[in-house]
Design a protein around this motif. Structure first.
Motif, PDB file in Angstrom:
ATOM      1  N   GLY A  87       0.789  -1.230   0.000  1.00 48.10           N
ATOM      2  CA  GLY A  87       0.000   0.000   0.000  1.00 48.10           C
ATOM      3  C   GLY A  87       0.821   1.279   0.000  1.00 48.10           C
ATOM      4  N   SER A  88       2.136   1.172   0.136  1.00 43.90           N
ATOM      5  CA  SER A  88       2.972   2.378   0.151  1.00 43.90           C
ATOM      6  C   SER A  88       3.068   2.979  -1.248  1.00 43.90           C
ATOM      7  CB  SER A  88       4.376   2.060   0.675  1.00 43.90           C
ATOM      8  OG  SER A  88       5.079   1.264  -0.257  1.00 43.90           O
ATOM      9  N   ARG A  89       3.439   4.245  -1.297  1.00 39.16           N
ATOM     10  CA  ARG A  89       3.587   4.929  -2.584  1.00 39.16           C
ATOM     11  C   ARG A  89       4.665   4.239  -3.425  1.00 39.16           C
ATOM     12  NH1 ARG A  89       6.238   9.143  -5.216  1.00 39.16           N
ATOM     13  NH2 ARG A  89       4.856  10.508  -6.389  1.00 39.16           N
ATOM     14  N   ALA A  90       5.771   3.886  -2.801  1.00 35.85           N
ATOM     15  CA  ALA A  90       6.871   3.227  -3.517  1.00 35.85           C
ATOM     16  C   ALA A  90       6.400   1.896  -4.107  1.00 35.85           C
ATOM     17  CB  ALA A  90       8.056   3.009  -2.596  1.00 35.85           C
ATOM     18  N   ARG A  91       5.597   1.156  -3.363  1.00 37.63           N
ATOM     19  CA  ARG A  91       5.085  -0.133  -3.847  1.00 37.63           C
ATOM     20  C   ARG A  91       4.163   0.070  -5.044  1.00 37.63           C
ATOM     21  NH1 ARG A  91       5.347  -5.398  -1.600  1.00 37.63           N
ATOM     22  NH2 ARG A  91       4.050  -6.725  -2.877  1.00 37.63           N
ATOM     23  N   ARG A  92       3.319   1.115  -4.972  1.00 38.24           N
ATOM     24  CA  ARG A  92       2.403   1.407  -6.084  1.00 38.24           C
ATOM     25  C   ARG A  92       3.187   1.788  -7.346  1.00 38.24           C
ATOM     26  NH1 ARG A  92      -0.386   4.144  -1.995  1.00 38.24           N
ATOM     27  NH2 ARG A  92       0.233   6.147  -2.867  1.00 38.24           N
ATOM     28  N   VAL A  93       4.234   2.594  -7.184  1.00 39.97           N
ATOM     29  CA  VAL A  93       5.060   2.998  -8.324  1.00 39.97           C
ATOM     30  C   VAL A  93       5.733   1.771  -8.929  1.00 39.97           C
ATOM     31  CG1 VAL A  93       7.152   4.261  -8.985  1.00 39.97           C
ATOM     32  CG2 VAL A  93       5.426   5.366  -7.561  1.00 39.97           C
ATOM     33  N   TYR A  94       6.287   0.921  -8.084  1.00 42.36           N
ATOM     34  CA  TYR A  94       6.960  -0.296  -8.540  1.00 42.36           C
ATOM     35  C   TYR A  94       5.994  -1.173  -9.337  1.00 42.36           C
ATOM     36  CZ  TYR A  94       9.853  -4.528  -8.187  1.00 42.36           C
ATOM     37  OH  TYR A  94      10.601  -5.637  -8.467  1.00 42.36           O
ATOM     38  N   GLU A  95       4.784  -1.348  -8.817  1.00 40.80           N
ATOM     39  CA  GLU A  95       3.792  -2.175  -9.497  1.00 40.80           C
ATOM     40  C   GLU A  95       3.325  -1.531 -10.797  1.00 40.80           C
ATOM     41  OE1 GLU A  95       0.959  -2.729  -6.371  1.00 40.80           O
ATOM     42  OE2 GLU A  95       2.102  -4.385  -5.471  1.00 40.80           O
ATOM     43  N   ARG A  96       3.199  -0.194 -10.785  1.00 39.11           N
ATOM     44  CA  ARG A  96       2.787   0.518 -11.997  1.00 39.11           C
ATOM     45  C   ARG A  96       3.849   0.372 -13.093  1.00 39.11           C
ATOM     46  NH1 ARG A  96       1.392   6.305 -10.763  1.00 39.11           N
ATOM     47  NH2 ARG A  96       3.616   6.355 -10.450  1.00 39.11           N
ATOM     48  N   VAL A  97       5.111   0.484 -12.712  1.00 40.09           N
ATOM     49  CA  VAL A  97       6.191   0.297 -13.686  1.00 40.09           C
ATOM     50  C   VAL A  97       6.160  -1.121 -14.236  1.00 40.09           C
ATOM     51  CG1 VAL A  97       8.711   0.182 -13.954  1.00 40.09           C
ATOM     52  CG2 VAL A  97       7.683   2.123 -12.784  1.00 40.09           C
ATOM     53  N   GLY A  98       5.922  -2.090 -13.374  1.00 40.26           N
ATOM     54  CA  GLY A  98       5.816  -3.481 -13.823  1.00 40.26           C
ATOM     55  C   GLY A  98       4.696  -3.671 -14.832  1.00 40.26           C
ATOM     56  N   THR A 123      16.615  -0.903 -17.834  1.00 42.22           N
ATOM     57  CA  THR A 123      17.100  -2.286 -17.859  1.00 42.22           C
ATOM     58  C   THR A 123      17.110  -2.902 -16.467  1.00 42.22           C
ATOM     59  OG1 THR A 123      19.393  -1.480 -17.851  1.00 42.22           O
ATOM     60  CG2 THR A 123      18.434  -2.034 -19.992  1.00 42.22           C
ATOM     61  N   LEU A 124      17.483  -2.118 -15.460  1.00 39.65           N
ATOM     62  CA  LEU A 124      17.428  -2.620 -14.084  1.00 39.65           C
ATOM     63  C   LEU A 124      15.993  -2.980 -13.698  1.00 39.65           C
ATOM     64  CD1 LEU A 124      19.852  -0.224 -12.164  1.00 39.65           C
ATOM     65  CD2 LEU A 124      20.067  -2.701 -12.317  1.00 39.65           C
ATOM     66  N   THR A 125      15.063  -2.089 -14.058  1.00 40.08           N
ATOM     67  CA  THR A 125      13.661  -2.297 -13.695  1.00 40.08           C
ATOM     68  C   THR A 125      13.057  -3.483 -14.431  1.00 40.08           C
ATOM     69  OG1 THR A 125      13.462   0.073 -13.292  1.00 40.08           O
ATOM     70  CG2 THR A 125      11.422  -1.154 -13.483  1.00 40.08           C
ATOM     71  N   THR A 126      13.426  -3.666 -15.702  1.00 40.58           N
ATOM     72  CA  THR A 126      12.884  -4.830 -16.415  1.00 40.58           C
ATOM     73  C   THR A 126      13.334  -6.118 -15.750  1.00 40.58           C
ATOM     74  OG1 THR A 126      14.702  -4.706 -18.011  1.00 40.58           O
ATOM     75  CG2 THR A 126      12.610  -3.776 -18.700  1.00 40.58           C
TER      76      THR A 126
END
Length: 196
Positions: A87-98, A123-126
């Motif tokens: 539920g954190s903002r960082a988690r939402r951003v990570y999931e959105r990027v995914g 490339t790191l995120t992929t």
């Protein structure tokens, strides 16, 4: 200038190009575009190094570097995700990027290759989000080849225009690359502002 001209006419220039293009894939402070543009200038001005080999070696080095970055992301992805609170903002951003990578991964990888620092983040995120390696390899091949052709040809145009003074050609090639990047970022910024 004579030392530079002597170096670019040796096979060692390709070794240096491969190494710098590879390092730039996961260590973004190494200026691979500058070297590719510069070698494109010399290819036009004095015929050495050969433009074909500059493009091929730069693309291969970038391809290897991007895969190292992907592997780093893949290895650390589970740890990153475990540290993100539900539920954190960082988690939402990570999931959105995914999700964005799952929907438009190829476009993101190709576009990010032209943004200094952006390619490493992409490339790191992929890798971290579990983007399939086979798809990553396919899209990355397109990205690195188009980037190598673009950068080397920018330099080649500058070198052809200033055959007698290659340093002016380097300056022109870098100015063209900077201008294209600036225009791209300006258009992106205007679109983002219009969308919000």
């Amino acid at each position: 200038m004579h030392a530079v001209e002597g170096f670019v006419s040796t096979p060692w220039v390709y070794v240096a190009l491969f190494g710098i293009a590879m390092l730039d894939g996961f260590f973004p402070v190494v200026p691979s575009e500058t070297l590719v543009i510069t070698l494109g200038v010399f290819a036009a001005a004095q015929g050495e190094p050969e433009l074909f080999w500059v493009i091929l070696v730069a693309a291969l080095g970038a391809f290897v570097g991007d895969h190292i970055s992907y592997a780093i992301g893949r290895r650390s992805g589970a740890r990153i995700q475990a540290r993100l609170k539900e539920g954190s903002r960082a988690r939402r951003v990570y999931e959105r990027v995914g999700r964005m990578l799952a929907e438009r991964g190829g476009l993101v990888l190709v576009a990010a290759r032209y943004i200094p620092g952006g390619r490493t983040a992409a490339t790191l995120t992929t890798g971290a989000t579990g983007f399939p390696r086979r798809s990553f390899t396919r899209f990355d091949a397109v990205a690195v080849l188009s980037w190598a052709i673009y950068s080397a040809c920018l330099g080649y145009v500058g070198g052809a225009a200033f055959e007698e003074t290659p340093l002016y050609g380097v300056a022109l090639g870098l100015a063209l690359a900077f201008t294209i990047t600036l225009v791209h970022e300006g258009v992106r910024g205007l679109r983002a502002r219009a969308g919000s």
